[in-house]
Enzyme design. Structure first.
Site, PDB file in Angstrom:
ATOM      1  N   ARG A  86       0.873  -1.183   0.000  1.00 20.10           N
ATOM      2  CA  ARG A  86       0.000   0.000   0.000  1.00 20.10           C
ATOM      3  C   ARG A  86       0.909   1.233   0.000  1.00 20.10           C
ATOM      4  NH1 ARG A  86      -5.448   1.411   3.316  1.00 20.10           N
ATOM      5  NH2 ARG A  86      -6.159  -0.111   1.791  1.00 20.10           N
ATOM      6  N   HIS A 117      -7.176   0.517  -6.687  1.00 19.88           N
ATOM      7  CA  HIS A 117      -7.398  -0.360  -5.537  1.00 19.88           C
ATOM      8  C   HIS A 117      -7.968  -1.681  -6.079  1.00 19.88           C
ATOM      9  CE1 HIS A 117      -7.754  -1.511  -1.499  1.00 19.88           C
ATOM     10  NE2 HIS A 117      -8.698  -0.704  -1.060  1.00 19.88           N
ATOM     11  N   GLN A 122      -9.829  -4.313  -3.883  1.00 20.30           N
ATOM     12  CA  GLN A 122     -11.182  -3.856  -3.554  1.00 20.30           C
ATOM     13  C   GLN A 122     -12.123  -4.149  -4.724  1.00 20.30           C
ATOM     14  OE1 GLN A 122     -12.138  -2.164  -0.500  1.00 20.30           O
ATOM     15  NE2 GLN A 122     -14.133  -2.748  -1.304  1.00 20.30           N
ATOM     16  N   ASP A 137     -17.407   6.765  -2.539  1.00 16.71           N
ATOM     17  CA  ASP A 137     -16.194   6.671  -1.722  1.00 16.71           C
ATOM     18  C   ASP A 137     -15.946   8.056  -1.142  1.00 16.71           C
ATOM     19  OD1 ASP A 137     -13.809   5.801  -0.543  1.00 16.71           O
ATOM     20  OD2 ASP A 137     -12.640   5.897  -2.394  1.00 16.71           O
ATOM     21  N   CYS A 172     -16.473   1.272  -0.244  1.00 16.28           N
ATOM     22  CA  CYS A 172     -15.325   0.434   0.143  1.00 16.28           C
ATOM     23  C   CYS A 172     -14.992   0.564   1.629  1.00 16.28           C
ATOM     24  CB  CYS A 172     -14.111   0.795  -0.701  1.00 16.28           C
ATOM     25  SG  CYS A 172     -13.581   2.509  -0.509  1.00 16.28           S
ATOM     26  N   ARG A 197     -13.353  -8.923   1.247  1.00 22.63           N
ATOM     27  CA  ARG A 197     -11.917  -8.643   1.088  1.00 22.63           C
ATOM     28  C   ARG A 197     -11.087  -9.840   1.581  1.00 22.63           C
ATOM     29  NH1 ARG A 197      -9.938  -3.592   0.828  1.00 22.63           N
ATOM     30  NH2 ARG A 197      -8.071  -4.777   0.277  1.00 22.63           N
TER      31      ARG A 197
HETATM   32  N1   CP Z   1     -11.404  -0.509   1.897  1.00 25.21           N
HETATM   33  C1   CP Z   1     -10.166  -0.486   2.384  1.00 25.21           C
HETATM   34  O1   CP Z   1      -9.170  -0.695   1.689  1.00 25.21           O
HETATM   35  O2   CP Z   1     -10.099  -0.195   3.715  1.00 25.21           O
HETATM   36  P1   CP Z   1      -8.767   0.072   4.549  1.00 25.21           P
HETATM   37  O3   CP Z   1      -8.183   1.372   4.045  1.00 25.21           O
HETATM   38  O4   CP Z   1      -9.198   0.165   5.975  1.00 25.21           O
HETATM   39  O5   CP Z   1      -7.812  -1.050   4.293  1.00 25.21           O
HETATM   40  N1  NVA Z   2     -10.095   6.439  -1.815  1.00 22.76           N
HETATM   41  C1  NVA Z   2      -9.746   6.048  -0.458  1.00 22.76           C
HETATM   42  C2  NVA Z   2      -9.888   4.582  -0.322  1.00 22.76           C
HETATM   43  C3  NVA Z   2      -9.502   4.015   1.013  1.00 22.76           C
HETATM   44  C4  NVA Z   2      -9.709   2.535   1.082  1.00 22.76           C
HETATM   45  C5  NVA Z   2      -8.327   6.513  -0.141  1.00 22.76           C
HETATM   46  O1  NVA Z   2      -7.465   6.383  -1.004  1.00 22.76           O
HETATM   47  O2  NVA Z   2      -8.099   7.016   0.963  1.00 22.76           O
END
Ligand code: CP
Ligand code: NVA
Length: 297
Positions: free
Chosen positions: A100, A127, A130, A216, A256, A284
């Site tokens: 990440r 993502h 997801q 989102d 998400c 997930r």
């Molecule tokens: N949806 C998702 O990726 O959540 P987190 O950021 O908590 O991992």
């Molecule tokens: N769009 C959000 C998704 C988190 C899972 C972010 O990048 O913070």
């Protein structure tokens, strides 16, 4: 599947295979317990996480894999050591790297430098994990070719993977975003290769006839400095009960998570009987097992 950096790394058949496997794993978890015993994977995080961190860690352990969770403070990707060198060291210990990151280019640099699979656990661009869980969640309710998704909000990482995934699965998407926050042309032209995608600035137009309404956060991690401005720009894009009721009477609500309740979605919609946000979160876990089984099996 070598790397999974973007949903575009999967074709339609590979995506459908993944969600079919994910559903099998969900229905028969015992059958897969210990299936990858003896393997080790890295789970690297430059940003906060609840779902991704815990579901990937637990998925690995249930498959018999040893997961090593690495926080960037511990290794200094790009500051203490280049992404390439970090990757080339980690691949000597680990069979797969989940990462990440803020900058998608860091993922690409690691992926180019290593021979083990690299899985995007969220970057500024996409993502994909997801996206896979979301398609599985939709398929639990309706055949995918009959799925028409309205995505309302920021044309961000989640939206990019969602649009690519829905079209690859045979569904269609309508996206409503304010001027300046549209999904990239690159993502649109890739998705349109597989299915129908319409873009509008009008959230009501987007949700009309939809059987999934998805949103989102307005401010993704890394963009916090823009949050005041974004709150103003996105206010007409809040998914409240009035907007949700413009969609089909059996439409699902999806997000998400994490949600900023009262911003992009109201409590009423998030807690609606047709909200499946916690099923998405659960999926997930199953879908990451399917990704691991495919990448390492
Ligand atoms: N949806 C998702 O990726 O959540 P987190 O950021 O908590 O991992
Ligand atoms: N769009 C959000 C998704 C988190 C899972 C972010 O990048 O913070």
């Amino acid at each position: 599947m070598k790397h999974l950096l973007r949903i575009g790394d999967l074709d339609s058949a590979e995506l459908i295979d993944l969600i079919t496997l994910s559903q099998r794993v969900k229905d028969n978890p015992r059958e897969y317990a210990g299936a990858l015993v003896g393997r080790s994977i890295g789970l690297f995080f430059m940003k906060q996480s609840v779902r991704t961190w815990v579901s990937t860690d637990v998925a690995a352990i249930q498959l018999g894999i040893h997961p090593v969770v690495i926080r960037n403070e511990q290794i200094g990707l790009g500051t203490r050591e280049s992404p390439e060198d970090v990757g080339r060291v980690l691949e000597r210990y680990l069979d797969l790297l989940g990462m990440r990151v803020f900058d998608h280019e860091d993922l690409e640099r690691v992926a180019k430098a290593v021979s083990v699979p690299v899985i995007n656990l969220l970057s500024d661009a996409e993502h994909p994990c997801q996206g896979v869980a979301d398609i599985q969640t939709m398929a639990e309710h309706r055949p995918l070719p009959q799925t028409s998704v309205a995505y309302v909000g920021d044309g961000n990482n989640t939206a990019a993977s969602l649009i690519g995934a829905v079209t690859r699965a045979g569904g269609s998407v309508r996206v409503a975003s304010p001027e300046g926050y549209f999904i990239s042309d690159e993502v649109l032209s890739d998705a349109r290769h597989y299915g129908e995608v319409e873009v509008t600035t009008d959230p009501i137009e987007a949700v009309s006839g939809a059987n999934v309404v998805y949103t989102d956060v307005w401010t993704s991690m890394g963009h916090e400095a823009e949050s005041t401005e974004r709150r103003q720009v996105f206010a007409p894009y809040r998914v409240d009960l009035e907007l949700f009721e413009r969609a089909n009477s059996d439409a699902l609500f999806m997000h998400c998570l994490p949600a900023h309740r009262g911003e992009e979605v109201t409590d009423e919609v998030l807690e609606h009987p047709r909200s499946v946000v916690f099923d998405q979160a659960e999926n997930r876990l199953h879908s990451f097992k399917a990704i691991l089984l495919t990448a390492l099996g």
